[in-house]
Every structure is written in C-alpha cells, then in structure tokens.
Design a protein around this motif. Structure first.
Motif, mmCIF file in Angstrom:
data_model
loop_
_atom_site.group_PDB
_atom_site.id
_atom_site.type_symbol
_atom_site.label_atom_id
_atom_site.label_comp_id
_atom_site.label_asym_id
_atom_site.label_seq_id
_atom_site.Cartn_x
_atom_site.Cartn_y
_atom_site.Cartn_z
ATOM 1 N N SER A 51 -7.218 -1.422 4.840
ATOM 2 C CA SER A 51 -7.980 -1.341 3.593
ATOM 3 C C SER A 51 -8.329 0.133 3.276
ATOM 4 O O SER A 51 -7.913 1.007 4.115
ATOM 5 C CB SER A 51 -9.399 -2.022 3.895
ATOM 6 O OG SER A 51 -10.005 -1.672 4.875
ATOM 7 N N ASP A 56 -10.848 -2.533 7.795
ATOM 8 C CA ASP A 56 -10.083 -3.723 7.890
ATOM 9 C C ASP A 56 -8.674 -3.552 7.806
ATOM 10 O O ASP A 56 -7.943 -2.938 7.273
ATOM 11 C CB ASP A 56 -10.371 -4.798 6.683
ATOM 12 C CG ASP A 56 -11.808 -5.139 6.394
ATOM 13 O OD1 ASP A 56 -12.729 -5.160 5.235
ATOM 14 O OD2 ASP A 56 -12.517 -5.429 7.620
ATOM 15 N N ASP A 101 -8.272 -0.829 -4.316
ATOM 16 C CA ASP A 101 -8.768 -1.703 -3.156
ATOM 17 C C ASP A 101 -9.894 -2.636 -3.681
ATOM 18 O O ASP A 101 -10.785 -1.919 -3.876
ATOM 19 C CB ASP A 101 -9.082 -1.253 -1.845
ATOM 20 C CG ASP A 101 -9.524 -2.073 -0.569
ATOM 21 O OD1 ASP A 101 -9.736 -1.597 0.433
ATOM 22 O OD2 ASP A 101 -9.573 -3.350 -1.044
ATOM 23 N N LEU A 102 -9.761 -3.894 -4.082
ATOM 24 C CA LEU A 102 -10.828 -4.735 -4.577
ATOM 25 C C LEU A 102 -11.542 -5.345 -3.254
ATOM 26 O O LEU A 102 -12.621 -6.042 -3.812
ATOM 27 C CB LEU A 102 -10.205 -5.788 -5.559
ATOM 28 C CG LEU A 102 -9.454 -5.413 -6.767
ATOM 29 C CD1 LEU A 102 -8.695 -6.342 -7.441
ATOM 30 C CD2 LEU A 102 -10.098 -4.328 -7.416
ATOM 31 N N GLY A 103 -11.574 -5.101 -2.312
ATOM 32 C CA GLY A 103 -12.533 -5.501 -1.220
ATOM 33 C C GLY A 103 -12.101 -6.853 -0.709
ATOM 34 O O GLY A 103 -12.993 -7.572 -0.403
ATOM 35 N N LEU A 104 -10.824 -7.492 -1.093
ATOM 36 C CA LEU A 104 -10.638 -8.562 -0.747
ATOM 37 C C LEU A 104 -9.868 -8.914 0.472
ATOM 38 O O LEU A 104 -9.420 -9.990 0.916
ATOM 39 C CB LEU A 104 -9.760 -9.355 -1.956
ATOM 40 C CG LEU A 104 -10.497 -9.352 -3.275
ATOM 41 C CD1 LEU A 104 -9.689 -9.881 -4.174
ATOM 42 C CD2 LEU A 104 -11.818 -10.089 -3.134
ATOM 43 N N ARG A 106 -10.720 -8.907 3.917
ATOM 44 C CA ARG A 106 -11.387 -9.811 4.843
ATOM 45 C C ARG A 106 -11.654 -11.103 4.002
ATOM 46 O O ARG A 106 -11.659 -12.074 4.938
ATOM 47 C CB ARG A 106 -12.813 -9.184 5.143
ATOM 48 C CG ARG A 106 -13.357 -9.573 6.352
ATOM 49 C CD ARG A 106 -14.741 -9.044 6.671
ATOM 50 N NE ARG A 106 -14.451 -7.536 6.893
ATOM 51 C CZ ARG A 106 -15.594 -6.793 7.114
ATOM 52 N NH1 ARG A 106 -16.747 -7.189 7.419
ATOM 53 N NH2 ARG A 106 -15.383 -5.404 7.678
ATOM 54 N N ILE A 107 -11.464 -11.352 3.068
ATOM 55 C CA ILE A 107 -11.742 -12.828 2.193
ATOM 56 C C ILE A 107 -10.715 -13.437 1.980
ATOM 57 O O ILE A 107 -10.621 -14.698 2.422
ATOM 58 C CB ILE A 107 -12.542 -12.387 1.112
ATOM 59 C CG1 ILE A 107 -13.876 -11.788 0.966
ATOM 60 C CG2 ILE A 107 -12.677 -13.929 0.306
ATOM 61 C CD1 ILE A 107 -14.448 -11.253 -0.360
ATOM 62 N N ILE A 108 -9.679 -12.946 1.585
ATOM 63 C CA ILE A 108 -8.261 -13.870 1.240
ATOM 64 C C ILE A 108 -7.031 -13.149 1.901
ATOM 65 O O ILE A 108 -5.970 -13.623 1.670
ATOM 66 C CB ILE A 108 -8.098 -13.878 -0.178
ATOM 67 C CG1 ILE A 108 -7.883 -12.585 -0.797
ATOM 68 C CG2 ILE A 108 -9.389 -14.656 -0.886
ATOM 69 C CD1 ILE A 108 -7.442 -12.729 -2.322
ATOM 70 N N ALA A 110 -6.000 -10.099 1.496
ATOM 71 C CA ALA A 110 -5.246 -9.152 0.418
ATOM 72 C C ALA A 110 -4.596 -8.148 1.346
ATOM 73 O O ALA A 110 -5.017 -7.382 2.076
ATOM 74 C CB ALA A 110 -6.359 -8.491 -0.458
ATOM 75 N N GLU A 116 1.311 -7.373 -4.712
ATOM 76 C CA GLU A 116 -0.211 -6.453 -4.634
ATOM 77 C C GLU A 116 0.214 -4.998 -5.033
ATOM 78 O O GLU A 116 -0.759 -4.449 -5.287
ATOM 79 C CB GLU A 116 -0.968 -6.938 -3.739
ATOM 80 C CG GLU A 116 -1.410 -8.206 -3.421
ATOM 81 C CD GLU A 116 -2.021 -8.132 -2.091
ATOM 82 O OE1 GLU A 116 -1.823 -8.735 -1.438
ATOM 83 O OE2 GLU A 116 -3.260 -7.749 -2.083
#
Length: 130
Positions: A51, A56, A101-104, A106-108, A110, A116
């Motif tokens: 990230s 991350d 970086d959209l901050g995703l 950890r969520i998906i 990314a 990307e």
C-alpha cells in the motif's frame, strides 16, 4: 514517468536477491506498488504489492513466507527481498504502480490484479539455478 527495476541476476537455489524499482517523473507515495513476474512460456503472475503507506502488503501464494516487499517513499523506490529462491522463481520481474491507493488492499486484496496498474517498468531477469 518511468519505473526502472534492477537487481536481477543469476543465483543458486536457496539463495537470495533483492530487487529495486526506482520511480521517476512523479511521486508514487500515494500509489500501490506491485511486483509481477513472467516465466518462460507462462502467463504473467502476481508476486507482491504494498500500500501507499507501506502498512499493508499482499503476496502471491507461491512466494508467501519467502519474499518481502517494502518501500521508501522518500526515495520513490520499492524493493522485493527474495529468500530461499527456487528454480521455479526464474522469470522476468516487473514493477508496477497504480495511480492512486484507494485503501482497499486490506478489504479486497487490492493490488493483486494487473489491470489495477497504470505504470509498468521494463523488467529485470532473475535466473535461479538448481
């Protein structure tokens, strides 16, 4: 904008190498940075991503526990420490950067998909002998 990877070479199985990717032309401190590789006769494979803050990381299954990605935003550089190298790690390694970086991560997770990324370097060859 340029991404220039370096540090590739010939190494024996079990050895280590550190790849570097220096970016120029713009700051990538707000971007996910990633490494991909392409082995002879195979499709491009995701290796690792980090990230924008470095907080991350995500890794491909084949390199988990052996490779470590890191970055130095002050130097606009991302690194890939590769330990316990195997002949199957032989490939051209490419660094890449997305626009933002959209901050995703950890969520998906990314950072794992090559679609990307907006910027790519020319690659550096890593050869692991058995």
């Amino acid at each position: 904008v340029q991404l220039q990877a370096s540090g590739g070479g010939l190494v024996q199985a079990g050895g280590s190498l550190t790849l570097s990717c220096a970016a120029s032309g713009r700051s990538f401190s707000n971007s996910i940075m990633g490494w991909f590789r392409r082995a002879p006769g195979k499709d491009r494979e995701f290796v690792a991503a980090i990230s924008s803050s470095g907080g991350d990381t995500v890794y491909g299954d084949s390199v988990k526990g052996r490779f470590t990605i890191s970055r130095d935003n002050a130097k606009n550089t991302v690194y890939l420490l590769m330990n316990n190298l195997k002949p199957d790690d032989t490939a051209v390694y490419y660094c890449a950067a997305d626009s933002e970086d959209l901050g995703l991560m950890r969520i998906i997770g990314a950072g794992k998909w090559d679609i990307e990324y907006d910027y790519w370097g020319p690659g550096t060859l890593v050869t692991v002998s058995s």
